[in-house]
Design a protein around this motif. Structure first.
Motif, PDB file in Angstrom:
ATOM      1  N   LEU A  73       0.804  -1.219   0.000  1.00  0.00           N
ATOM      2  CA  LEU A  73       0.000   0.000   0.000  1.00  0.00           C
ATOM      3  C   LEU A  73       0.838   1.271   0.000  1.00  0.00           C
ATOM      4  O   LEU A  73       0.412   2.300  -0.517  1.00  0.00           O
ATOM      5  N   GLY A  74       2.009   1.211   0.606  1.00  0.00           N
ATOM      6  CA  GLY A  74       2.807   2.415   0.730  1.00  0.00           C
ATOM      7  C   GLY A  74       4.100   2.133   1.460  1.00  0.00           C
ATOM      8  O   GLY A  74       4.581   0.998   1.476  1.00  0.00           O
ATOM      9  N   GLY A  75       4.660   3.171   2.064  1.00  0.00           N
ATOM     10  CA  GLY A  75       5.928   3.011   2.752  1.00  0.00           C
ATOM     11  C   GLY A  75       6.044   3.936   3.943  1.00  0.00           C
ATOM     12  O   GLY A  75       5.371   4.977   4.025  1.00  0.00           O
ATOM     13  N   LEU A  76       6.901   3.540   4.880  1.00  0.00           N
ATOM     14  CA  LEU A  76       7.224   4.336   6.061  1.00  0.00           C
ATOM     15  C   LEU A  76       8.711   4.636   6.019  1.00  0.00           C
ATOM     16  O   LEU A  76       9.527   3.718   5.924  1.00  0.00           O
ATOM     17  N   SER A  77       9.056   5.913   6.068  1.00  0.00           N
ATOM     18  CA  SER A  77      10.463   6.301   6.011  1.00  0.00           C
ATOM     19  C   SER A  77      10.884   6.966   7.304  1.00  0.00           C
ATOM     20  O   SER A  77      10.051   7.471   8.070  1.00  0.00           O
ATOM     21  N   VAL A  78      12.182   6.964   7.549  1.00  0.00           N
ATOM     22  CA  VAL A  78      12.788   7.767   8.618  1.00  0.00           C
ATOM     23  C   VAL A  78      13.806   8.681   7.947  1.00  0.00           C
ATOM     24  O   VAL A  78      14.550   8.266   7.061  1.00  0.00           O
ATOM     25  N   LEU A  79      13.809   9.942   8.378  1.00  0.00           N
ATOM     26  CA  LEU A  79      14.676  10.937   7.774  1.00  0.00           C
ATOM     27  C   LEU A  79      15.634  11.498   8.809  1.00  0.00           C
ATOM     28  O   LEU A  79      15.290  11.626   9.981  1.00  0.00           O
ATOM     29  N   TRP A  80      16.838  11.849   8.357  1.00  0.00           N
ATOM     30  CA  TRP A  80      17.812  12.468   9.254  1.00  0.00           C
ATOM     31  C   TRP A  80      18.734  13.378   8.456  1.00  0.00           C
ATOM     32  O   TRP A  80      18.794  13.310   7.225  1.00  0.00           O
ATOM     33  N   LEU A  81      19.434  14.236   9.156  1.00  0.00           N
ATOM     34  CA  LEU A  81      20.341  15.175   8.513  1.00  0.00           C
ATOM     35  C   LEU A  81      21.538  14.432   7.927  1.00  0.00           C
ATOM     36  O   LEU A  81      22.116  13.553   8.576  1.00  0.00           O
ATOM     37  N   ARG A  82      21.905  14.808   6.721  1.00  0.00           N
ATOM     38  CA  ARG A  82      22.995  14.119   6.012  1.00  0.00           C
ATOM     39  C   ARG A  82      24.297  14.174   6.794  1.00  0.00           C
ATOM     40  O   ARG A  82      25.132  13.269   6.692  1.00  0.00           O
ATOM     41  N   THR A  83      24.488  15.221   7.583  1.00  0.00           N
ATOM     42  CA  THR A  83      25.742  15.379   8.325  1.00  0.00           C
ATOM     43  C   THR A  83      25.805  14.509   9.573  1.00  0.00           C
ATOM     44  O   THR A  83      26.861  14.424  10.203  1.00  0.00           O
ATOM     45  N   TYR A  84      24.688  13.868   9.930  1.00  0.00           N
ATOM     46  CA  TYR A  84      24.632  13.109  11.182  1.00  0.00           C
ATOM     47  C   TYR A  84      25.339  11.768  11.061  1.00  0.00           C
ATOM     48  O   TYR A  84      26.308  11.489  11.775  1.00  0.00           O
ATOM     49  N   LYS A  85      24.860  10.914  10.164  1.00  0.00           N
ATOM     50  CA  LYS A  85      25.458   9.591   9.990  1.00  0.00           C
ATOM     51  C   LYS A  85      25.256   9.133   8.556  1.00  0.00           C
ATOM     52  O   LYS A  85      24.340   9.586   7.860  1.00  0.00           O
ATOM     53  N   SER A  86      26.101   8.178   8.144  1.00  0.00           N
ATOM     54  CA  SER A  86      25.909   7.553   6.846  1.00  0.00           C
ATOM     55  C   SER A  86      24.678   6.656   6.896  1.00  0.00           C
ATOM     56  O   SER A  86      24.160   6.335   7.974  1.00  0.00           O
ATOM     57  N   VAL A  87      24.211   6.239   5.734  1.00  0.00           N
ATOM     58  CA  VAL A  87      23.039   5.363   5.690  1.00  0.00           C
ATOM     59  C   VAL A  87      23.286   4.053   6.447  1.00  0.00           C
ATOM     60  O   VAL A  87      22.455   3.649   7.273  1.00  0.00           O
TER      61      VAL A  87
END
Length: 273
Positions: A223-237
């Motif tokens: 049906l869809g997706g759930l994402s988590v977002l963070w600042l690029r400077t915080y940590k690598s993926v």
């Protein structure tokens, strides 16, 4: 009876105004209708309780869930309320647990659509998301997470349907079908998807953020997706996923369990562009 008819007329006026103007605040509705704020607030409470209007967590604006053919500017995605009702409490709990915000998306024929977000309640300041913003199936974390949850045949059919679309298709990301399938296998092996570096939506957005995502399902239907977002400077993926993937996957599993109990079989999702 006169009082009841007057209330009904005012309720319809609110619905028509929301259908015509789109998302609105209480003050917006007051200015547009001239009705007292106390009356609008009371009617909105009733309309929300009856699942006719919802108030988005992300921007606190009211939106009608009804479509008025001669008024509405946009077709309401089918199943949106069920997904939102199941996802928002779990997404809020996830954000409370890890601090970083989540976006909730539904899958449509041409793109993913954000239907709500916990960015407003996150401990971290990130750019506020835009309700109803669309993002690519092929470049967004939620889009790739959904594709990876489909069969290879369904992925190929989606690719073929959109390959000539210069805006929403895979050409924006330089993906032929073999390259897309290689990326899909990576997503399946990791257990999450990440947005592509060249991620583009309807306009440039969230350029300072990274995202990982997992699919949302009801039974076998993606049906869809759930994402988590963070600042690029915080940590690598990989570093972020090592810390928080388990919590993200558990939140999605809880959403799926909630949807299994309420999902109409099968209502289908909107195929609007």
């Amino acid at each position: 009876m006169l009082k009841e008819n007057r209330s009904l007329d005012r309720g319809i006026e609110i619905l028509e105004t929301l259908a015509r103007e789109g998302a609105m605040s209480l003050a917006d509705l007051h200015r547009a209708t001239g009705l007292p704020k106390s009356t609008i607030r009371r009617l909105l409470q009733t309309l929300i309780a009856r699942k006719i209007v919802r108030r988005s967590l992300a921007d606190q604006l009211y939106r009608t869930l009804l479509v008025f053919p001669d008024i509405s500017t946009e077709v309401m995605p089918k199943g949106m309320l069920q997904v939102a009702d199941a996802a928002i409490p779990r997404a809020l709990a996830l954000t409370k647990a890890i601090g970083w915000p989540s976006d909730i998306h539904i899958r449509e024929a041409r793109a993913m659509r954000i239907i709500d977000s916990t960015r407003q309640v996150s401990n971290f300041h990130v750019e506020q998301g835009q309700i109803n913003r669309r993002v690519s199936h092929f470049g967004s974390a939620t889009g790739l997470a959904c594709l990876a949850a489909l069969s290879d045949g369904e992925i190929a059919a989606t690719y073929e349907a959109l390959k000539s679309d210069l805006h929403w298709g895979p050409v924006r990301f330089g993906l032929d079908l073999p390259a897309l399938m290689r990326r899909i296998e990576e997503v399946r092996a990791r257990g999450y998807a990440e947005r592509l570096p060249a991620h583009l939506s309807e306009r440039e957005w969230d350029t300072d953020l990274r995202a990982i995502a997992v699919p949302i399902r009801a039974g076998a239907q993606v049906l869809g997706g759930l994402s988590v977002l963070w600042l690029r400077t915080y940590k690598s993926v990989p570093e972020f996923a090592e810390l928080h993937l388990d919590a993200l996957q558990q939140a999605a599993a809880d959403i799926n369990a909630g949807l299994d109990q309420v999902w109409d079989s099968p209502p289908g999702l909107s195929t609007s562009a």
